[in-house]
Design a protein around this motif. Structure first.
Motif, PDB file in Angstrom:
ATOM      1  N   LYS A 157      26.036 -39.171 -73.021  1.00 13.10           N
ATOM      2  CA  LYS A 157      27.044 -38.204 -72.561  1.00 13.10           C
ATOM      3  C   LYS A 157      27.466 -37.284 -73.702  1.00 13.10           C
ATOM      4  O   LYS A 157      27.625 -36.073 -73.515  1.00 13.10           O
ATOM      5  CB  LYS A 157      28.259 -38.940 -72.001  1.00 13.10           C
ATOM      6  CG  LYS A 157      29.305 -37.992 -71.446  1.00 13.10           C
ATOM      7  CD  LYS A 157      30.490 -38.720 -70.849  1.00 13.10           C
ATOM      8  CE  LYS A 157      31.502 -37.722 -70.317  1.00 13.10           C
ATOM      9  NZ  LYS A 157      32.699 -38.375 -69.777  1.00 13.10           N
ATOM     10  N   ARG A 158      27.621 -37.852 -74.895  1.00 14.81           N
ATOM     11  CA  ARG A 158      28.005 -37.058 -76.061  1.00 14.81           C
ATOM     12  C   ARG A 158      26.990 -35.960 -76.352  1.00 14.81           C
ATOM     13  O   ARG A 158      27.357 -34.812 -76.625  1.00 14.81           O
ATOM     14  CB  ARG A 158      28.122 -37.990 -77.273  1.00 14.81           C
ATOM     15  CG  ARG A 158      28.440 -37.299 -78.588  1.00 14.81           C
ATOM     16  CD  ARG A 158      28.139 -38.233 -79.750  1.00 14.81           C
ATOM     17  NE  ARG A 158      26.692 -38.521 -79.845  1.00 14.81           N
ATOM     18  CZ  ARG A 158      26.185 -39.493 -80.592  1.00 14.81           C
ATOM     19  NH1 ARG A 158      26.962 -40.292 -81.282  1.00 14.81           N
ATOM     20  NH2 ARG A 158      24.869 -39.677 -80.621  1.00 14.81           N
ATOM     21  N   ASP A 159      25.697 -36.303 -76.277  1.00 14.64           N
ATOM     22  CA  ASP A 159      24.658 -35.369 -76.699  1.00 14.64           C
ATOM     23  C   ASP A 159      24.165 -34.441 -75.603  1.00 14.64           C
ATOM     24  O   ASP A 159      23.653 -33.364 -75.899  1.00 14.64           O
ATOM     25  CB  ASP A 159      23.466 -36.144 -77.277  1.00 14.64           C
ATOM     26  CG  ASP A 159      23.836 -36.904 -78.538  1.00 14.64           C
ATOM     27  OD1 ASP A 159      24.815 -36.518 -79.195  1.00 14.64           O
ATOM     28  OD2 ASP A 159      23.162 -37.904 -78.860  1.00 14.64           O
ATOM     29  N   ILE A 160      24.312 -34.828 -74.340  1.00 10.00           N
ATOM     30  CA  ILE A 160      23.809 -33.994 -73.249  1.00 10.00           C
ATOM     31  C   ILE A 160      24.933 -33.187 -72.604  1.00 10.00           C
ATOM     32  O   ILE A 160      24.854 -31.960 -72.508  1.00 10.00           O
ATOM     33  CB  ILE A 160      23.085 -34.855 -72.190  1.00 10.00           C
ATOM     34  CG1 ILE A 160      21.853 -35.525 -72.820  1.00 10.00           C
ATOM     35  CG2 ILE A 160      22.661 -33.999 -70.997  1.00 10.00           C
ATOM     36  CD1 ILE A 160      21.111 -36.463 -71.891  1.00 10.00           C
ATOM     37  N   LEU A 161      25.995 -33.843 -72.167  1.00  9.11           N
ATOM     38  CA  LEU A 161      27.107 -33.119 -71.548  1.00  9.11           C
ATOM     39  C   LEU A 161      28.125 -32.640 -72.578  1.00  9.11           C
ATOM     40  O   LEU A 161      28.829 -31.656 -72.340  1.00  9.11           O
ATOM     41  CB  LEU A 161      27.824 -34.010 -70.524  1.00  9.11           C
ATOM     42  CG  LEU A 161      27.082 -34.329 -69.226  1.00  9.11           C
ATOM     43  CD1 LEU A 161      28.017 -35.014 -68.260  1.00  9.11           C
ATOM     44  CD2 LEU A 161      26.486 -33.080 -68.601  1.00  9.11           C
ATOM     45  N   GLY A 162      28.213 -33.348 -73.698  1.00  3.87           N
ATOM     46  CA  GLY A 162      29.221 -33.024 -74.703  1.00  3.87           C
ATOM     47  C   GLY A 162      28.722 -32.036 -75.736  1.00  3.87           C
ATOM     48  O   GLY A 162      27.830 -31.221 -75.493  1.00  3.87           O
ATOM     49  N   PHE A 163      29.281 -32.132 -76.937  1.00  3.60           N
ATOM     50  CA  PHE A 163      29.008 -31.173 -78.000  1.00  3.60           C
ATOM     51  C   PHE A 163      28.263 -31.811 -79.171  1.00  3.60           C
ATOM     52  O   PHE A 163      28.408 -31.385 -80.318  1.00  3.60           O
ATOM     53  CB  PHE A 163      30.326 -30.555 -78.489  1.00  3.60           C
ATOM     54  CG  PHE A 163      31.038 -29.753 -77.436  1.00  3.60           C
ATOM     55  CD1 PHE A 163      30.756 -28.408 -77.262  1.00  3.60           C
ATOM     56  CD2 PHE A 163      31.977 -30.347 -76.615  1.00  3.60           C
ATOM     57  CE1 PHE A 163      31.391 -27.665 -76.281  1.00  3.60           C
ATOM     58  CE2 PHE A 163      32.631 -29.607 -75.633  1.00  3.60           C
ATOM     59  CZ  PHE A 163      32.334 -28.262 -75.464  1.00  3.60           C
ATOM     60  N   GLY A 164      27.485 -32.844 -78.872  1.00  2.38           N
ATOM     61  CA  GLY A 164      26.631 -33.442 -79.884  1.00  2.38           C
ATOM     62  C   GLY A 164      27.389 -34.013 -81.060  1.00  2.38           C
ATOM     63  O   GLY A 164      28.383 -34.735 -80.889  1.00  2.38           O
ATOM     64  N   PRO A 165      26.974 -33.670 -82.295  1.00  2.00           N
ATOM     65  CA  PRO A 165      27.593 -34.258 -83.495  1.00  2.00           C
ATOM     66  C   PRO A 165      29.098 -34.015 -83.603  1.00  2.00           C
ATOM     67  O   PRO A 165      29.806 -34.819 -84.185  1.00  2.00           O
ATOM     68  CB  PRO A 165      26.855 -33.572 -84.649  1.00  2.00           C
ATOM     69  CG  PRO A 165      25.586 -33.077 -84.060  1.00  2.00           C
ATOM     70  CD  PRO A 165      25.876 -32.753 -82.631  1.00  2.00           C
TER      71      PRO A 165
END
Length: 549
Positions: A157-165
């Motif tokens: 979710k962090r890397d696909i829907l969110g803003f990654g790092p």
């Protein structure tokens, strides 16, 4: 002259208490990752306590604050140096082990192959969580710890829907903006309580940073390339993105600054509670807005202009029609009858299809708004706004200027070129600044703390005559009012056929209502808007309610 000074001797203690109180509210809803994790909640809690991310403290530093961002997977720690007292913002995340990493890439590959699945098109958040849960249960159930699978869900979710790092930084309600100056450089944040802080987050190489900027710009519905390397856009959630692509206009490589948008905007009661302004200023501004007077909020970048504009706009009569005109959507007001207009860049090199603030303002005039709000005036749109104000519309705008005298001079110079006779059509100027407050530290020595304050409210009488009706006293961190110099209050009395005693009584009623809201802890914009509406519809009944509680 009525002097109203409020002495605040323990400002630093108050700030620390506010931060402690704020931490009592969860910064992130861990239940949002999937269908509330009911099937593993108890086991996950137990495992998370055992395997929670540890704070990685560099030598010579110690953790002075630690609070959750996305528990149990991610926390923030504020680290302070023993020797030099400098501080670092540390993001502490549970790292995936080798087996979890393999699961992560397997699921990510499956998701990318079926990205057009109907299950992902209705509600993105819920569909995404459901799809991930479905794939995990189908391919990796049984042999894996619940915490491992939830960790994979979090990272996906962090890397696909969110803003990654930098996604953890978006879960921190105390961060106001995020800045990346280039690859292999620490990302910096502005923290509401600890101000500017370097972080332990960075993009390790140019390719990763270029790819991230490209992804963010595309998510904002904009285009970036070597031919168009400068982008100003709104990200999902209305966060403001300013990005530079590769080394076309900077020697540092791709860089960006993101101004975070509050889901729950600050209201006039919040500003009173945090001493940005006082209740007398708020009552005066409310009265001005009820009579369609025009206001301009001025200050430097990051000084709080848009925050003030959003808050005071919440005092406008709910029955009024409001048009907002901006380059990038930042204004967020609790108004039903509100039209939001945003400018558009050109499609090519010849300004084809470009729609600027000037065009939006001209269009907005045809809709007969009661108030026109301009996010920032800096060019020919200023002249159109003043023309609108001259025809009876109310106007509110922001502008970069250090004080009211500088604002008046800037209005009359190119590229705005406002004629001197039009200048007093902007009835009031509100100046907001980030200032240093004098405080007493524990050992009795004087210290400084940064805060935002409305330093002056000025009435514009002519292009070369101003009257200060409120001012901030830096010595006592209090406010002095000089309403006896006001020219607009007698003008309102004359226009409405009442005397000045009635105007003073009206101001007193508005002060009582704002104090009532403050003491009752009512600060959300919907409730305040309902009270403003009731004041305009059933004033006597509202005042009975105020006086009885």
């Amino acid at each position: 002259m009525n002097i109203n000074l409020k002495f605040k001797p323990a400002k630093k203690d108050k700030q620390e208490n506010e931060f402690a109180d704020a931490l009592k509210e969860p910064a992130f809803d861990a239940d949002g990752f999937d269908s509330k994790m009911d099937h593993v909640s108890k086991q996950l809690e137990m495992l998370a306590r055992k395997d929670s991310p540890a704070t990685k403290v560099p030598e010579g530093y110690k953790a002075i604050q630690r609070y959750p961002l996305a528990p149990p997977f991610c926390y923030a720690s504020i680290l302070k140096s023993d020797e030099y007292s400098d501080m670092i913002y540390s993001v502490d995340e549970l790292e995936m082990n080798e087996e979890e990493t393999k699961i992560y890439y397997s699921i990510k590959d499956m998701m990318e192959r079926q990205i057009d699945s109907p299950r992902l098109l209705d509600n993105v958040e819920m569909s995404f969580a459901g799809e991930v849960t479905h794939l995990l249960s189908k391919h990796f159930s049984g042999d894996y710890m619940p915490l491992s699978l939830e960790k994979v869900k979090y990272c996906l979710k962090r890397d696909i829907l969110g803003f990654g790092p930098i996604d953890p930084l978006f879960h921190d309600p105390f961060i106001e903006d995020i800045t990346c100056g280039g690859p292999s450089k620490p990302i910096f944040v502005y923290h509401r309580y600890f101000e500017g802080l370097g972080t332990n987050v960075m993009f390790r190489d140019e390719e990763a940073l270029d790819s991230f900027v490209m992804k963010m710009v595309h998510r904002a519905g904009k285009h970036v390339s070597a031919a168009h390397p400068i982008v100003d856009a709104s990200l999902p959630g209305n966060h403001r993105l300013a990005a530079l692509y590769k080394k076309e206009v900077t020697t540092m490589g791709s860089s960006f600054t993101i101004r975070k948008f509050r889901e729950d905007p600050l209201t006039i009661v919040d500003l009173i509670n945090s001493d940005v302004l006082d209740v007398d200023m708020a009552a005066y501004t409310w009265l001005m807005l009820d009579h369609k007077k025009s206001l301009m909020v001025i200050g430097s970048t990051g000084g709080g202009k848009t925050t003030i504009l959003n808050a005071v706009t919440g005092l406008i009569n709910p029955s009024y029609k409001i048009f907002t005109v901006e380059d990038v959507a930042e204004i967020n007001i609790p108004h039903v009858n509100w039209f939001s207009l945003v400018s558009r860049a050109s499609f090519g090199l010849e300004s084809q299809g470009e729609i600027g603030l000037f065009d939006l303002l001209k269009s907005g005039m045809r809709h007969r708004p009661d108030y026109i709000l301009v996010g920032e005036i800096r060019g020919e749109e200023a002249y159109v706004l003043f023309q609108a104000v001259a025809t009876g519309h109310g106007g509110i705008a922001t502008m970069h200027a250090d004080d009211s005298e500088a604002a008046i001079r800037r209005l009359q110079q190119k590229p705005m070129d406002i004629p001197p006779a039009y200048v007093p059509l902007m009835n009031c100027i509100i100046t907001v600044k980030r200032v240093k407050l004098k405080t007493e530290s524990v050992n009795g020595r004087s210290a400084n703390m940064m805060a935002r304050r409305v330093t002056e409210v000025t009435e514009v009488l002519s292009h070369n005559s101003l009257a200060s009706v409120f001012s901030w006293n830096p010595e006592y961190d209090g406010y002095a009012d000089n309403l006896s110099k006001s020219r607009h209050l007698p003008k309102i009395a004359l226009d409405t056929g009442v005397d000045m005693d009635d105007i003073r009584d009206d101001l007193a009623r508005r002060r009582d209502i704002l104090n009532w809201l403050q003491t009752r802890g009512v600060r959300d914009y919907r409730s305040i808007s309902k009270v403003i509406g009731m004041f305009n519809q059933e004033r006597d009944r509202l005042m009975e309610k105020v006086r009885s509680t």
